[in-house]
Design a protein around this motif. Structure first.
Motif, PDB file in Angstrom:
ATOM      1  N   CYS A  77     -75.524  19.250 -74.938  1.00 45.96           N
ATOM      2  CA  CYS A  77     -76.220  18.662 -73.458  1.00 45.96           C
ATOM      3  C   CYS A  77     -74.985  18.723 -72.591  1.00 45.96           C
ATOM      4  O   CYS A  77     -74.015  18.725 -72.786  1.00 45.96           O
ATOM      5  CB  CYS A  77     -76.376  16.968 -73.754  1.00 45.96           C
ATOM      6  SG  CYS A  77     -77.546  16.515 -75.186  1.00 45.96           S
ATOM      7  N   TRP A 116     -74.874  16.353 -69.874  1.00 48.71           N
ATOM      8  CA  TRP A 116     -74.618  14.983 -69.415  1.00 48.71           C
ATOM      9  C   TRP A 116     -74.868  14.045 -70.445  1.00 48.71           C
ATOM     10  O   TRP A 116     -75.717  14.447 -71.261  1.00 48.71           O
ATOM     11  CB  TRP A 116     -75.275  14.796 -67.818  1.00 48.71           C
ATOM     12  CG  TRP A 116     -75.318  15.829 -66.975  1.00 48.71           C
ATOM     13  CD1 TRP A 116     -74.268  15.871 -66.042  1.00 48.71           C
ATOM     14  CD2 TRP A 116     -76.301  16.986 -66.808  1.00 48.71           C
ATOM     15  NE1 TRP A 116     -74.405  17.263 -65.394  1.00 48.71           N
ATOM     16  CE2 TRP A 116     -75.781  17.690 -65.752  1.00 48.71           C
ATOM     17  CE3 TRP A 116     -77.560  17.177 -67.363  1.00 48.71           C
ATOM     18  CZ2 TRP A 116     -76.500  18.799 -65.119  1.00 48.71           C
ATOM     19  CZ3 TRP A 116     -78.216  18.324 -66.749  1.00 48.71           C
ATOM     20  CH2 TRP A 116     -77.623  19.143 -66.002  1.00 48.71           C
ATOM     21  N   LEU A 117     -74.162  12.930 -70.550  1.00 48.99           N
ATOM     22  CA  LEU A 117     -74.387  12.035 -71.340  1.00 48.99           C
ATOM     23  C   LEU A 117     -75.236  10.789 -70.816  1.00 48.99           C
ATOM     24  O   LEU A 117     -75.154  10.134 -69.745  1.00 48.99           O
ATOM     25  CB  LEU A 117     -73.009  11.345 -71.654  1.00 48.99           C
ATOM     26  CG  LEU A 117     -72.952  10.195 -72.969  1.00 48.99           C
ATOM     27  CD1 LEU A 117     -73.515  10.609 -74.103  1.00 48.99           C
ATOM     28  CD2 LEU A 117     -71.650   9.362 -72.814  1.00 48.99           C
ATOM     29  N   CYS A 118     -76.464  10.573 -71.489  1.00 50.05           N
ATOM     30  CA  CYS A 118     -77.428   9.702 -71.164  1.00 50.05           C
ATOM     31  C   CYS A 118     -76.983   8.268 -71.978  1.00 50.05           C
ATOM     32  O   CYS A 118     -76.634   8.559 -73.192  1.00 50.05           O
ATOM     33  CB  CYS A 118     -78.669   9.835 -71.680  1.00 50.05           C
ATOM     34  SG  CYS A 118     -79.473  11.334 -71.068  1.00 50.05           S
ATOM     35  N   TYR A 120     -78.197   5.635 -73.044  1.00 51.49           N
ATOM     36  CA  TYR A 120     -78.664   5.017 -74.016  1.00 51.49           C
ATOM     37  C   TYR A 120     -79.003   5.846 -75.321  1.00 51.49           C
ATOM     38  O   TYR A 120     -79.306   5.284 -76.326  1.00 51.49           O
ATOM     39  CB  TYR A 120     -80.382   4.932 -73.561  1.00 51.49           C
ATOM     40  CG  TYR A 120     -81.052   6.151 -73.355  1.00 51.49           C
ATOM     41  CD1 TYR A 120     -81.539   6.855 -74.334  1.00 51.49           C
ATOM     42  CD2 TYR A 120     -80.990   6.539 -71.878  1.00 51.49           C
ATOM     43  CE1 TYR A 120     -82.156   8.132 -73.841  1.00 51.49           C
ATOM     44  CE2 TYR A 120     -81.509   7.862 -71.545  1.00 51.49           C
ATOM     45  CZ  TYR A 120     -82.049   8.573 -72.901  1.00 51.49           C
ATOM     46  OH  TYR A 120     -82.596   9.818 -72.002  1.00 51.49           O
ATOM     47  N   CYS A 121     -78.301   7.102 -75.161  1.00 55.69           N
ATOM     48  CA  CYS A 121     -78.556   7.955 -76.259  1.00 55.69           C
ATOM     49  C   CYS A 121     -78.047   7.614 -77.779  1.00 55.69           C
ATOM     50  O   CYS A 121     -77.026   7.221 -77.969  1.00 55.69           O
ATOM     51  CB  CYS A 121     -78.027   9.395 -75.895  1.00 55.69           C
ATOM     52  SG  CYS A 121     -78.230  10.621 -77.112  1.00 55.69           S
ATOM     53  N   CYS A 172     -78.877  10.080 -80.215  1.00 58.03           N
ATOM     54  CA  CYS A 172     -79.074  11.382 -81.008  1.00 58.03           C
ATOM     55  C   CYS A 172     -77.651  11.892 -81.477  1.00 58.03           C
ATOM     56  O   CYS A 172     -76.560  11.774 -80.813  1.00 58.03           O
ATOM     57  CB  CYS A 172     -79.705  12.356 -80.039  1.00 58.03           C
ATOM     58  SG  CYS A 172     -81.203  11.796 -79.166  1.00 58.03           S
ATOM     59  N   LYS A 224     -75.711  14.781 -80.845  1.00 53.80           N
ATOM     60  CA  LYS A 224     -75.531  15.604 -79.734  1.00 53.80           C
ATOM     61  C   LYS A 224     -74.078  15.806 -79.567  1.00 53.80           C
ATOM     62  O   LYS A 224     -73.266  15.041 -79.812  1.00 53.80           O
ATOM     63  CB  LYS A 224     -76.317  15.178 -78.540  1.00 53.80           C
ATOM     64  CG  LYS A 224     -75.624  14.178 -77.547  1.00 53.80           C
ATOM     65  CD  LYS A 224     -75.670  12.964 -78.124  1.00 53.80           C
ATOM     66  CE  LYS A 224     -74.868  11.803 -77.466  1.00 53.80           C
ATOM     67  NZ  LYS A 224     -74.983  10.456 -77.869  1.00 53.80           N
ATOM     68  N   GLY A 237     -83.183  18.434 -79.824  1.00 51.24           N
ATOM     69  CA  GLY A 237     -81.780  18.434 -79.717  1.00 51.24           C
ATOM     70  C   GLY A 237     -81.517  17.144 -79.631  1.00 51.24           C
ATOM     71  O   GLY A 237     -81.921  16.116 -80.228  1.00 51.24           O
ATOM     72  N   GLY A 238     -80.051  16.721 -78.971  1.00 54.51           N
ATOM     73  CA  GLY A 238     -79.249  17.566 -77.845  1.00 54.51           C
ATOM     74  C   GLY A 238     -80.534  18.007 -76.729  1.00 54.51           C
ATOM     75  O   GLY A 238     -81.600  17.370 -76.575  1.00 54.51           O
ATOM     76  N   THR A 239     -80.114  19.148 -76.214  1.00 57.50           N
ATOM     77  CA  THR A 239     -81.055  19.750 -75.142  1.00 57.50           C
ATOM     78  C   THR A 239     -81.278  21.229 -75.514  1.00 57.50           C
ATOM     79  O   THR A 239     -80.228  22.098 -75.353  1.00 57.50           O
ATOM     80  CB  THR A 239     -80.300  19.628 -73.906  1.00 57.50           C
ATOM     81  OG1 THR A 239     -79.871  18.136 -73.803  1.00 57.50           O
ATOM     82  CG2 THR A 239     -81.120  20.085 -72.553  1.00 57.50           C
ATOM     83  N   ASP A 286     -85.578  18.571 -70.923  1.00 60.32           N
ATOM     84  CA  ASP A 286     -84.853  17.849 -70.141  1.00 60.32           C
ATOM     85  C   ASP A 286     -85.166  18.378 -68.850  1.00 60.32           C
ATOM     86  O   ASP A 286     -84.595  19.648 -68.388  1.00 60.32           O
ATOM     87  CB  ASP A 286     -83.082  17.872 -70.543  1.00 60.32           C
ATOM     88  CG  ASP A 286     -82.533  17.166 -69.347  1.00 60.32           C
ATOM     89  OD1 ASP A 286     -83.108  16.807 -68.283  1.00 60.32           O
ATOM     90  OD2 ASP A 286     -81.295  16.781 -69.823  1.00 60.32           O
ATOM     91  N   ARG A 327     -83.999  18.144 -65.844  1.00 56.28           N
ATOM     92  CA  ARG A 327     -82.896  18.456 -65.080  1.00 56.28           C
ATOM     93  C   ARG A 327     -82.506  20.044 -65.416  1.00 56.28           C
ATOM     94  O   ARG A 327     -81.637  20.430 -64.666  1.00 56.28           O
ATOM     95  CB  ARG A 327     -81.736  17.545 -65.261  1.00 56.28           C
ATOM     96  CG  ARG A 327     -82.057  16.018 -64.999  1.00 56.28           C
ATOM     97  CD  ARG A 327     -81.011  15.240 -65.325  1.00 56.28           C
ATOM     98  NE  ARG A 327     -80.893  15.227 -66.954  1.00 56.28           N
ATOM     99  CZ  ARG A 327     -79.998  14.372 -67.535  1.00 56.28           C
ATOM    100  NH1 ARG A 327     -79.178  13.597 -66.963  1.00 56.28           N
ATOM    101  NH2 ARG A 327     -79.953  14.492 -69.130  1.00 56.28           N
ATOM    102  N   ARG A 362     -79.216   9.211 -66.071  1.00 53.41           N
ATOM    103  CA  ARG A 362     -79.947  10.287 -66.155  1.00 53.41           C
ATOM    104  C   ARG A 362     -80.928  10.473 -64.785  1.00 53.41           C
ATOM    105  O   ARG A 362     -82.094   9.761 -64.912  1.00 53.41           O
ATOM    106  CB  ARG A 362     -80.819  10.071 -67.594  1.00 53.41           C
ATOM    107  CG  ARG A 362     -81.737  11.281 -67.612  1.00 53.41           C
ATOM    108  CD  ARG A 362     -82.592  11.035 -69.126  1.00 53.41           C
ATOM    109  NE  ARG A 362     -83.560  12.087 -69.040  1.00 53.41           N
ATOM    110  CZ  ARG A 362     -83.459  13.006 -70.226  1.00 53.41           C
ATOM    111  NH1 ARG A 362     -82.563  13.154 -71.328  1.00 53.41           N
ATOM    112  NH2 ARG A 362     -84.281  14.151 -70.195  1.00 53.41           N
TER     113      ARG A 362
HETATM  114  S1  SF4 Z   1     -79.587  14.148 -76.683  1.00 52.17           S
HETATM  115 FE1  SF4 Z   1     -81.031  13.679 -74.739  1.00 52.17          FE
HETATM  116  S2  SF4 Z   1     -80.783  11.489 -74.626  1.00 52.17           S
HETATM  117 FE2  SF4 Z   1     -78.962  12.417 -75.750  1.00 52.17          FE
HETATM  118  S3  SF4 Z   1     -77.562  12.677 -74.176  1.00 52.17           S
HETATM  119 FE3  SF4 Z   1     -78.506  14.739 -74.502  1.00 52.17          FE
HETATM  120  S4  SF4 Z   1     -80.346  14.846 -73.116  1.00 52.17           S
HETATM  121 FE4  SF4 Z   1     -79.484  12.616 -72.848  1.00 52.17          FE
END
Ligand code: SF4
Length: 471
Positions: free
Chosen positions: A75, A77-79, A81-82, A84, A86, A126-128, A163, A165, A200
């Protein structure tokens, strides 16, 4: 013999899906989403690469279709709330190194499982996945196409998580050209203040343009992921998000509850707790979203998912053919799932196998010419019986006593006599209907679907704290 069928049963409530605050409070607990049974918490390192290799070899001679899952962990950028698996990085060359290792893994896998089984399902998650640039995505699809029998049938489900973006309408055209026919957009919330709080920021105008392009390029299905319970979210902001979402009429909507677990997910420490909505605000938001989506014509199929009534998932559920795997609900029967990439999980025959969750270890094993398996489990007969009941309930909202007996040569009622009191209580609460020929989830009970499945989960007590909230 103990029987589950109560001749004096209280008449169950079968009202349309409605949120009863008392019931929600009673059934709000932590539990699995049952994308597998047993769940990943039962995986152990006693399951080795040799075990996996044996299962792959056995699966080689099967003619049934195959499902592929490719995990792309990076990814930009870091969201906040994530939760996952990643890797947030902008380091040049990471995708190249990863693609090179995917190529080694795919070669090892196809040496065992062969290349003939038709791949009716393909999912990039993912990830992205769209962290990869156009050339890298093209290379990856080419790599898969040159090792597997990718299905040309229009019924195939080839999906990718987007994503917004990281894509433009032109990139969507490329993805369509590469064979993807389903898109899953990570929307979460369209309010700018909520977006800032979760780090995000994505503009609604861009999402509108992407959905327009996806329709123009004839993607079969568009899904949106939404989250409620985020910082700075309230019923007013969520109402606006729902206005934006309903106006775009996605085919499927997944509405997830945000689980604030900063001790487990470090990124969440950036979300200030005092900004988070209270439990009663979250219940009001869930009620608002459910009401609005159902009024807008969506069907709640269970496990956080709303779909248009004409969508295949709603149709399959009506016919009792819906199924579920690590990617969620699905309509196509592909009994085996081959997971590719760091942390990916495979379901082959009676086994679940997970790749290394640490990318260095994943690379190390592949560099040594080994399948990068970290852990897994072989389902016992008991697991298979319980998995059948849980998946029937989770997917088709019903388990038939006759079908159960036909499959396992035992009576459903005798086998699960020990959970009779719990099921009877659920019947009293209007969540299930117990009849001679099976157990059916009511409209009200769809919100408590995970709770009903949990009744049949023999591993639960030891791990309850590790799961997200059921409602
Ligand atoms: S996996 Fe999805 S929610 Fe998590 S940081 Fe990456 S884009 Fe954001």
């Amino acid at each position: 013999m103990t029987t589950l069928i109560q001749t004096t049963a209280v008449k169950p409530r079968t009202a349309p899906l409605a949120l009863d605050a008392g019931l929600i409070a009673k059934y709000s607990t932590q539990g699995p989403r049952y994308t597998s049974y047993p769940t990943a918490l039962q995986f152990t390192d006693q399951f080795t690469a040799d075990d996996y290799q044996r299962h792959l070899l056995r699966a080689r001679s099967i003619a049934a279709p195959l499902s592929l899952y490719v995990h792309l962990p990076f990814c930009r950028w870091l969201c906040y709330y994530c939760g996952c698996n990643k890797i947030v990085t902008k380091k040049p060359g990471v995708a190249r190194e990863y693609l090179d290792h995917l190529a080694i893994e795919i070669e090892l896998l196809t040496t065992e499982i062969g290349a003939t089984r038709p791949v009716t399902q393909l999912h990039f998650g993912g990830g992205t996945p769209t962290y990869l640039d156009d050339a890298e995505l093209t290379e990856l699809v080419h790599l898969l196409a040159s090792h597997f029998n990718l299905d040309a049938n229009q019924e195939r489900e080839y999906s990718i998580e987007i994503d917004p973006r990281t894509v433009s309408p032109d990139r969507l055209a490329l993805l369509r050209g590469l064979g993807f026919n389903r898109l899953s957009f990570g929307i979460q919330d369209t309010d700018p203040h909520v977006q800032q709080a979760i780090n995000r920021v994505q503009h609604t105008e861009e999402i509108i343009a992407l959905v327009g392009a996806a329709r123009a390029y004839r993607f079969n299905s568009i899904s949106f992921d939404l989250i409620y319970g985020l910082p700075r979210q309230n019923c007013t902001t969520l109402n606006h998000t729902l206005d934006d979402v309903i106006a775009l009429l996605p085919d499927r909507i997944a509405l997830y509850h945000y689980a604030h677990l900063p001790a487990r997910f470090a990124a969440q420490k950036a979300i200030e707790r005092h900004n988070l909505p209270s439990a009663s605000e979250k219940l009001a938001m869930l009620s608002l979203a459910t009401t609005r989506l159902i009024e807008a014509g969506y069907v709640y199929i269970g496990m956080d998912h709303f779909v248009r009534p004409e969508d295949e998932l709603a149709q399959c559920q009506k016919k009792g053919h819906l199924q579920r795997n690590f990617q969620g609900y699905s309509n196509t029967l592909a009994p085996d799932v081959l997971g590719i990439g760091v942390s990916a999980i495979s379901a082959i025959g009676d086994s679940y196998a997970q790749n290394s969750r640490d990318i260095s270890d994943y690379y190390k094993k592949l560099d040594a010419g080994q399948l990068p398996i970290d852990r897994g489990v072989i389902k016992s007969t008991e697991d298979q019986i319980r998995a059948y009941v849980i998946m029937q309930l989770a997917c088709n909202l019903r388990v038939s006593a006759q079908a159960f007996t036909d499959k396992f040569s035992i009576s459903l009622w005798e086998k699960f006599a020990d959970v009779q009191p719990k099921l009877e209580e659920m019947q009293q609460d209007g969540i299930v209907i117990i009849e001679h020929d099976g157990i059916t989830i009511t409209e009200t009970g769809r919100m408590m679907l995970r709770n009903v499945c949990m009744v049949f989960d023999q591993y639960l007590n030891a791990h309850t704290q590790s799961y997200s909230k059921t409602i």
